[in-house]
Scaffold this motif. Structure first.
Motif, short mmCIF file in Angstrom:
data_model
loop_
_atom_site.label_atom_id
_atom_site.label_comp_id
_atom_site.label_asym_id
_atom_site.label_seq_id
_atom_site.Cartn_x
_atom_site.Cartn_y
_atom_site.Cartn_z
N VAL A 103 -4.15 -2.23 -5.67
CA VAL A 103 -4.30 -0.88 -4.84
C VAL A 103 -3.83 -0.96 -3.40
O VAL A 103 -4.60 -1.87 -3.36
CB VAL A 103 -5.46 -0.32 -5.71
N LEU A 104 -3.54 0.29 -3.07
CA LEU A 104 -3.70 0.26 -1.74
C LEU A 104 -4.35 1.39 -1.76
O LEU A 104 -4.31 2.85 -1.82
CB LEU A 104 -2.19 0.73 -1.14
N PHE A 105 -5.55 1.29 -0.76
CA PHE A 105 -6.78 2.33 -0.40
C PHE A 105 -6.05 2.96 1.11
O PHE A 105 -5.30 2.49 1.81
CB PHE A 105 -7.48 2.46 -0.76
N GLN A 106 -6.19 4.60 1.31
CA GLN A 106 -5.97 5.05 1.78
C GLN A 106 -6.19 5.12 3.03
O GLN A 106 -5.48 4.72 4.27
CB GLN A 106 -6.39 7.19 2.00
N ASN A 107 -7.08 4.11 3.28
CA ASN A 107 -7.49 3.16 4.66
C ASN A 107 -7.48 1.50 4.34
O ASN A 107 -8.13 1.36 5.28
CB ASN A 107 -9.26 3.60 5.46
N GLY A 108 -6.81 1.57 3.95
CA GLY A 108 -6.80 -0.26 3.52
C GLY A 108 -7.60 -0.88 3.21
O GLY A 108 -7.39 -1.98 2.18
N ALA A 109 -8.64 -0.54 3.27
CA ALA A 109 -10.12 -1.31 2.62
C ALA A 109 -9.76 -2.96 2.73
O ALA A 109 -9.86 -3.47 1.45
CB ALA A 109 -10.38 -0.85 1.12
N LEU A 110 -9.62 -3.40 3.30
CA LEU A 110 -9.32 -5.01 4.43
C LEU A 110 -11.19 -5.65 3.61
O LEU A 110 -11.62 -4.78 4.14
CB LEU A 110 -8.56 -5.11 4.73
N PHE A 111 -11.24 -6.70 3.13
CA PHE A 111 -12.83 -7.25 3.31
C PHE A 111 -12.18 -7.40 4.96
O PHE A 111 -11.66 -8.48 5.10
CB PHE A 111 -11.74 -8.89 2.98
N SER A 112 -13.35 -7.07 5.60
CA SER A 112 -13.62 -7.36 6.86
C SER A 112 -14.35 -8.90 7.06
O SER A 112 -13.38 -8.66 8.61
CB SER A 112 -14.81 -6.10 7.76
N SER A 113 -14.80 -9.18 6.50
CA SER A 113 -14.48 -10.86 6.98
C SER A 113 -14.01 -11.73 6.60
O SER A 113 -13.99 -12.81 6.67
CB SER A 113 -16.82 -10.89 6.60
N LEU A 114 -12.83 -11.26 6.04
CA LEU A 114 -11.68 -11.88 5.32
C LEU A 114 -10.82 -12.45 6.71
O LEU A 114 -10.23 -10.77 6.68
CB LEU A 114 -11.51 -11.41 4.01
N THR A 115 -9.07 -12.80 6.52
CA THR A 115 -8.90 -13.27 7.73
C THR A 115 -7.74 -12.08 6.37
O THR A 115 -8.04 -11.57 5.97
CB THR A 115 -7.79 -14.12 7.95
N VAL A 116 -6.21 -11.92 7.31
CA VAL A 116 -5.31 -11.34 6.42
C VAL A 116 -4.84 -12.01 5.37
O VAL A 116 -4.61 -12.04 4.52
CB VAL A 116 -4.55 -10.82 7.24
N ARG A 117 -4.30 -13.30 6.23
CA ARG A 117 -4.60 -14.09 4.55
C ARG A 117 -5.20 -14.58 3.47
O ARG A 117 -5.16 -14.97 2.33
CB ARG A 117 -4.03 -15.98 5.54
N GLN A 118 -6.39 -15.26 3.80
CA GLN A 118 -7.73 -14.19 2.72
C GLN A 118 -7.89 -13.76 1.42
O GLN A 118 -7.75 -13.73 1.10
CB GLN A 118 -9.50 -14.77 3.68
N ASN A 119 -7.51 -12.37 2.66
CA ASN A 119 -7.69 -11.21 1.81
C ASN A 119 -6.17 -10.89 0.95
O ASN A 119 -6.53 -10.64 -0.74
CB ASN A 119 -7.17 -9.64 2.91
N ILE A 120 -4.77 -12.05 1.00
CA ILE A 120 -4.10 -11.63 0.55
C ILE A 120 -4.03 -12.61 -0.39
O ILE A 120 -3.83 -12.50 -1.61
CB ILE A 120 -2.98 -11.49 0.95
#
Ligand code: ATP
Ligand code: MG
Lengths: 282, 374
Positions: A103-120
């Motif tokens: 799922v790709l949410f409208q505003n991204g909803a990335l986990f703010s306390s993880l880096t991009v790599r950790q998010n993926i």
């Protein structure tokens, strides 16, 4: 686009009448307090297709997506995922279904306390038994696929630009190579070149992985170039669904305004520019 | 499941890959690919046949691509055949490229500890400095808004007084009632051994009014309202709401911080009064039950034990405590950076620092009042 267009027309040409539905929504009613957002909505998404979902702002596109995902409670109606009624799934079965989509949410909803790599890597980590080396490599690969530079890997979401957030969130949605992806306005906030690359990526994934895509979008370019079918939402219902030509031919006033308005007609008029059928499938 | 078979014909190795090459099986795929590389050692040519692959995803394609790259690096001429068009396309999209491994810097533990220690000393100093700066800005902005501009956010002030002050009354009254009762009970039991049970009233009166009432109230408010202030300001900071205020020409200090701190400064003395009264009442109940001191006798004993100063010593401290709690909470909130983790850390820091400062300042007040003999 170039890669996808080289493919022979044999692969994954969704034949709406014959193909099985991956999502089937019947008579869906959703509301908040007094107001009803969905009033008896029906929708089918077929396996292997890219469905573009359009509708005015605030008409409930995001709400529908969240309802299908189980984030918003429905009042009544039927939602079938992968051929199974969602209400009848046990918790364990539901978890299995959730593993099969991204799922790709409208505003991204990335986990703010993880880096991009950790998010993926988050979904991969949860699925267990993927070696650390492979996870690192796959994360970098996904970053490259969505068009982010390697230097973005160790940034935190707060340090990214709006478009980079979209790309990183897409990379996360694709982490497990899901069968079905939900994209809420994926190309908003991307520059035209980035948006075109994005369309190309989706088309490639659709062809190579047999990806099914439910895409909420206002981007007429995306609708013309990668969507197999388009569904339009208004007044809590799907007022029309079909190929781009069928939608263009539809005489609902809102659709007329949408596709034949100033912006729409510019694209519709351009002779076959980036049209889906130009790929020459039968 | 993935299948791999190899056949060696002189200088040439033929690999046939089959089954599912997907992420879910990556645990088995990686060793398979490593086997493939090992099996081709010494051969001149390798032919990789992908015709039997049923399912391939990016992870599988990546693993195959990596093996092909390793084969090429080992001097084997590799060719791929039989790949379905979509698989060939996927292999091409996920073409192996080397990514430098993420830096996982690990220094000496002792060095890390010393570095941490150093950093926290420096940051404590920085905190003190920032605190003074923040206090200065607060005073300047508040005074300017009051005096020069005549602006006064009454609605906001009343709203925050309700949430910080009025809504805290039940819990403050309850804990102080209990603490008053406990102090009385202990006092009675210990003093009874000298036949001086009635002096428990002096103990309660002085201890509660001078120290306990204001201290407990401050600690409670630091936990209850200080954390709320930090969380509110912090999440506004995170979602750029504070920036939005700033670009509208509004000062976040004036719009957000001043009303909250003023509300605390006005509420805390009132709450302290409530705390004092309910602690004394708790003492009254216990003295009545355990020592048989009637309420009327309790009140007259209390009157002899305490003076007006005893009462004011506690109450005077309250606004200062409120100022400390408010400043610490607002500073921590404003220091929040983008992540949820950072917000959590600052809320914790806000409560811990506020309680610590409240106790330190209480100690300083005790020394001060002792030296002026008040
Ligand atoms: N949690 C909620 N509570 C109450 N109302 C809501 C909630 N979420 C959405 N709505 C309402 O539902 C309607 C549909 O919202 P939704 O976010 O789905 O719009 P949208 O079609 O995605 O619009 P956009 O294209 O602007 O993203 C809106 O009128 C919105 O106010
Ligand atoms: Mg939306």
């Amino acid at each position: 686009m170039s890669l996808a267009s080289e493919l022979p027309p044999t692969t994954k040409a969704p034949e709406p009448s014959a193909a099985r539905e991956i999502i089937r929504v019947r008579d869906l009613v959703v509301g908040f307090g007094q107001t009803l957002v969905m009033r008896g909505l029906d929708l089918d998404v077929y396996r292997g297709e890219v469905l573009g979902f359009v509708g005015g702002s605030g008409q409930g596109k995001s709400v529908l997506m969240r309802t299908i995902l189980g984030l918003v409670e429905k009042r009544s109606g039927l939602i079938e995922l992968f051929g199974r009624d969602r209400d009848r799934l046990s918790t364990a079965e539901r978890r299995l279904v959730e593993r099969r989509w991204g799922v790709l949410f409208q505003n991204g909803a990335l986990f703010s306390s993880l880096t991009v790599r950790q998010n993926i890597q988050m979904p991969m980590r949860e699925s267990g038994q993927v070696s650390a080396k492979l996870m690192d490599e796959l994360a970098m690969l996904k970053l490259a696929l969505v068009g982010l530079p390697a230097s973005a890997a160790d940034k935190f979401p707060a340090e990214l630009s709006g478009g980079m957030v979209k790309r990183a969130a897409l990379a996360r949605a694709l982490a497990l190579d899901p069968e079905l992806v939900f994209l809420d306005e994926p190309t908003s906030g991307l520059d035209p070149i980035g948006a075109a690359e994005f369309d190309e990526l989706i088309a490639t994934l659709q062809h190579t992985l047999g990806l099914t895509v439910f895409m909420v979008t206002h981007d007429l370019d995306s609708l013309y170039s990668i969507c197999d079918r388009v569904a339009a939402l208004a007044e809590g219902k799907v007022i029309a669904a079909g190929t781009m030509e069928e939608m263009l031919a539809c005489d609902h006033p809102w659709l007329q305004a949408y596709f034949h308005g100033v912006r729409g007609s510019r694209l519709a008029g351009a002779p076959g520019a980036r049209q889906k059928d130009m790929r020459g499938r039968g | 499941m993935a299948r791999l078979s190899s056949r060696r014909e002189g200088e040439t190795v033929r690999f046939s890959l089959g089954g599912e090459w997907v992420l879910a099986d990556s645990g088995a795929l990686e060793p398979e690919a490593a086997d493939m590389v090992a099996a081709a050692r010494g051969a001149a040519r390798a032919i990789v046949d992908l015709a039997q692959i049923a399912r391939l995803d990016t992870a599988g394609a990546w693993i195959i691509g990596r093996a092909l790259d390793e084969l090429a690096a080992a001097g084997v001429a590799v060719s791929v055949e039989g790949a379905r068009p979509e698989h060939a396309l996927l292999l091409q999209e996920t073409k192996f490229r080397r990514f430098e491994a993420p830096a996982r810097a690990r220094g000496l533990l002792i060095v890390d500890i010393l570095a941490d220690l150093g950093r926290s000393v420096v940051s404590a100093g920085q905190d003190a400095y920032d605190g003074v700066v923040f206090l200065g800005e607060f005073v300047a902005v508040t005074a300017f808004a009051f005096v020069a501009a005549g602006r006064f956010r009454l609605t906001s002030l009343v709203y925050h007084m309700e949430s910080f002050g009025f809504r805290s009354v039940p819990i403050i009254a309850l804990i102080n009632l209990l603490v008053g009762a406990i102090v009385a009970q202990q006092g009675i039991f210990q003093l009874r051994r000298f036949g001086a049970g009635a002096y428990a009233v002096d103990l309660i009166g002085i201890l509660v009014l001078r120290e306990l009432g204001v201290l407990l109230t401050s600690i409670m408010i630091a936990g209850r309202s200080g954390s709320a202030i930090t969380a509110e300001l912090g999440s506004m900071k995170m979602r750029e709401e504070v920036d939005a205020l700033r670009v509208m020409g509004l000062s976040p200090m004036e719009a957000l911080v001043t009303p909250r701190i003023l509300a605390l400064v006005l509420s805390l003395p009132l709450l302290t009064f409530v705390a004092d009264m309910s602690a004394l009442f708790g003492g009254l109940l216990v003295c009545w039950i355990y020592e048989g001191i009637s309420p009327a006798a309790y009140l007259s004993l209390l009157q002899e034990a305490i003076g007006r100063n005893t009462f004011f010593v506690g109450l005077i401290k309250a606004p200062f405590m409120a100022l400390i709690i408010g400043l610490v909470a607002a500073m921590e909130g404003m220091a929040t950076r983008g992540s949820a983790e950072s917000l959590g850390r600052h809320v914790t820091a806000s409560v811990v620092k506020a309680i610590f400062m409240v106790i330190v300042v209480d100690g300083l007040f005790a020394i001060f009042f002792a030296s002026i003999k008040y």
